[in-house]
Design an enzyme around this catalytic site. Structure first.
Site, PDB file in Angstrom:
ATOM      1  N   THR A  72       0.922  -6.992  -3.727  1.00  0.00           N
ATOM      2  CA  THR A  72       0.539  -6.900  -2.320  1.00  0.00           C
ATOM      3  C   THR A  72       1.487  -7.708  -1.440  1.00  0.00           C
ATOM      4  O   THR A  72       1.989  -7.220  -0.429  1.00  0.00           O
ATOM      5  CB  THR A  72      -0.909  -7.380  -2.121  1.00  0.00           C
ATOM      6  OG1 THR A  72      -1.784  -6.553  -2.899  1.00  0.00           O
ATOM      7  CG2 THR A  72      -1.303  -7.302  -0.657  1.00  0.00           C
ATOM      8  N   ARG A 233      -2.953 -18.318  -3.123  1.00  0.00           N
ATOM      9  CA  ARG A 233      -1.542 -18.543  -3.389  1.00  0.00           C
ATOM     10  C   ARG A 233      -1.306 -20.024  -3.647  1.00  0.00           C
ATOM     11  O   ARG A 233      -1.912 -20.885  -3.023  1.00  0.00           O
ATOM     12  CB  ARG A 233      -0.671 -18.089  -2.206  1.00  0.00           C
ATOM     13  CG  ARG A 233      -0.477 -16.582  -2.101  1.00  0.00           C
ATOM     14  CD  ARG A 233       0.390 -16.044  -3.227  1.00  0.00           C
ATOM     15  NE  ARG A 233       0.621 -14.614  -3.134  1.00  0.00           N
ATOM     16  CZ  ARG A 233      -0.121 -13.684  -3.726  1.00  0.00           C
ATOM     17  NH1 ARG A 233      -1.171 -14.050  -4.448  1.00  0.00           N
ATOM     18  NH2 ARG A 233       0.174 -12.408  -3.610  1.00  0.00           N
ATOM     19  N   GLU A 262       5.797 -21.310 -10.227  1.00  0.00           N
ATOM     20  CA  GLU A 262       5.310 -20.504 -11.357  1.00  0.00           C
ATOM     21  C   GLU A 262       6.490 -20.021 -12.186  1.00  0.00           C
ATOM     22  O   GLU A 262       7.437 -19.456 -11.628  1.00  0.00           O
ATOM     23  CB  GLU A 262       4.494 -19.314 -10.828  1.00  0.00           C
ATOM     24  CG  GLU A 262       3.244 -19.762 -10.096  1.00  0.00           C
ATOM     25  CD  GLU A 262       2.454 -18.633  -9.464  1.00  0.00           C
ATOM     26  OE1 GLU A 262       1.281 -18.840  -9.104  1.00  0.00           O
ATOM     27  OE2 GLU A 262       3.009 -17.519  -9.321  1.00  0.00           O
ATOM     28  N   HIS A 284      -1.779 -17.136 -13.330  1.00  0.00           N
ATOM     29  CA  HIS A 284      -1.646 -16.087 -12.313  1.00  0.00           C
ATOM     30  C   HIS A 284      -2.010 -14.719 -12.881  1.00  0.00           C
ATOM     31  O   HIS A 284      -1.240 -13.759 -12.811  1.00  0.00           O
ATOM     32  CB  HIS A 284      -0.232 -16.066 -11.727  1.00  0.00           C
ATOM     33  CG  HIS A 284      -0.186 -15.466 -10.349  1.00  0.00           C
ATOM     34  ND1 HIS A 284       0.725 -15.859  -9.406  1.00  0.00           N
ATOM     35  CD2 HIS A 284      -0.933 -14.499  -9.762  1.00  0.00           C
ATOM     36  CE1 HIS A 284       0.545 -15.149  -8.292  1.00  0.00           C
ATOM     37  NE2 HIS A 284      -0.464 -14.316  -8.495  1.00  0.00           N
TER      38      HIS A 284
END
Length: 307
Positions: A72, A233, A262, A284
């Site tokens: 997204t 986030r 990450e 995640h």
């Protein structure tokens, strides 16, 4: 039409045949910036999840007609540079809503029920050695009657609110954009939400308004019995401040699916608290149920067919 997916390993074992049916499909598990520039030389459709699409990569892709974001958020894509070249960028919204909502409550229920502690008690033989039929040494917290404060009342936040109501929870929210479009629940200022909530659940994008939104001051406003969840986030929560709050007992626990860097660095303060049992982590994965990934692939294929 040549289609190149630069980091296909991010979708694991998802069936990519709907995309493959759209043209000559080439996948790479991962791509460094240098490799990416080499691999897009003759591609017409570029698919990326986290590989950065910048000016240098676009210059190396003279045939490019479409960029598809396999997610997204499009913060890894230079939208202005694509726009100057007339290259449309298509992301996929809404595909992971159910997955993230389920993930949120997986973490919340684990924290509220001390699930890892009790699982370890049984598997470690403690229950077998017990003189009584039960054990209540770790906290068990009911959600019924508690207040959940949702930061970011978009599609995901709204679904989280409805599920929370099914557990008997009271719902309030904070709008990170300042637009209080949701009238089903009370909208509060951030400080008031933090003071009032037993659970604070973050479902907001990372932008100028949300970066560092939850730091030491904000954590100090929370109840010592409260849980913090971040499924939005990384970068919204100050990780050093959170690690200190967990170690000091400022809050009862936290669950994170997203991190500022990450993968999470091995020297992250989150991995070195004095109370690791108060934390829940996932790498995640909230977005990535099998069904969500299938919806994502179908949507990407749809974008390519439209081209």
């Amino acid at each position: 039409m040549k289609i190149v997916f630069l980091d296909a390993s991010t979708l694991s074992d998802t069936d990519l045949s709907p995309i493959a049916a759209c043209g000559q499909f080439v996948t790479y598990p991962t791509s460094t910036p240098e490799q990416a520039r080499q691999r897009v030389a003759d591609c017409e459709v570029l698919i990326t999840n986290k590989v950065v699409v910048d000016e240098a990569l676009l210059q190396a892709a003279p045939c490019l007609k479409l960029v598809c974001e396999a997610a997204t958020g499009v913060n890894n894509i230079d939208l202005e540079a694509c726009g100057r070249r007339g290259i449309p960028v298509r992301n996929v919204a809404g595909y992971s809503t159910a997955s993230v909502v389920q993930h949120t409550f997986m973490h919340l229920l684990s924290l509220a029920g001390s699930a890892l502690w009790y699982d370890g008690f049984v598997k470690g033989g403690g229950y077998s050695r017990s003189p009584i039929f039960t054990n209540l040494d770790a906290p068990l917290t009911e959600l019924d009657g508690k207040t959940i404060g949702i930061i970011g009342m978009g599609a995901i936040g709204s679904r989280v609110a409805r599920v929370a109501e099914a557990f008997g929870m009271k719902v309030c929210y904070y709008s990170t954009s300042g637009t209080r479009h949701c009238t089903d629940y009370p909208a509060l200022e951030l400080d008031e939400l933090l003071k009032r909530s037993d659970v604070v659940s973050i479902h907001a994008p990372l932008n100028a308004a949300t970066r560092g939104l939850i730091g030491s001051r904000e954590l100090s406003l929370m109840r010592p019995t409260a849980f913090l969840l971040n499924m939005g986030r990384g970068g919204i929560v100050d990780e050093q401040a959170l690690a200190e709050a967990i170690s000091n007992g400022t809050i009862a626990g936290a669950a994170l699916d997203v991190f500022e860097v990450e993968p999470l660095p091995a020297d992250s303060p989150l991995l070195h608290t004095s109370h690791p049992e108060r934390l829940r982590f996932t790498p995640h994965t909230g977005w990535g149920s099998k069904e969500a990934r299938e919806r994502l692939v179908e949507a990407i294929a749809g974008h390519i067919k439209a081209l």
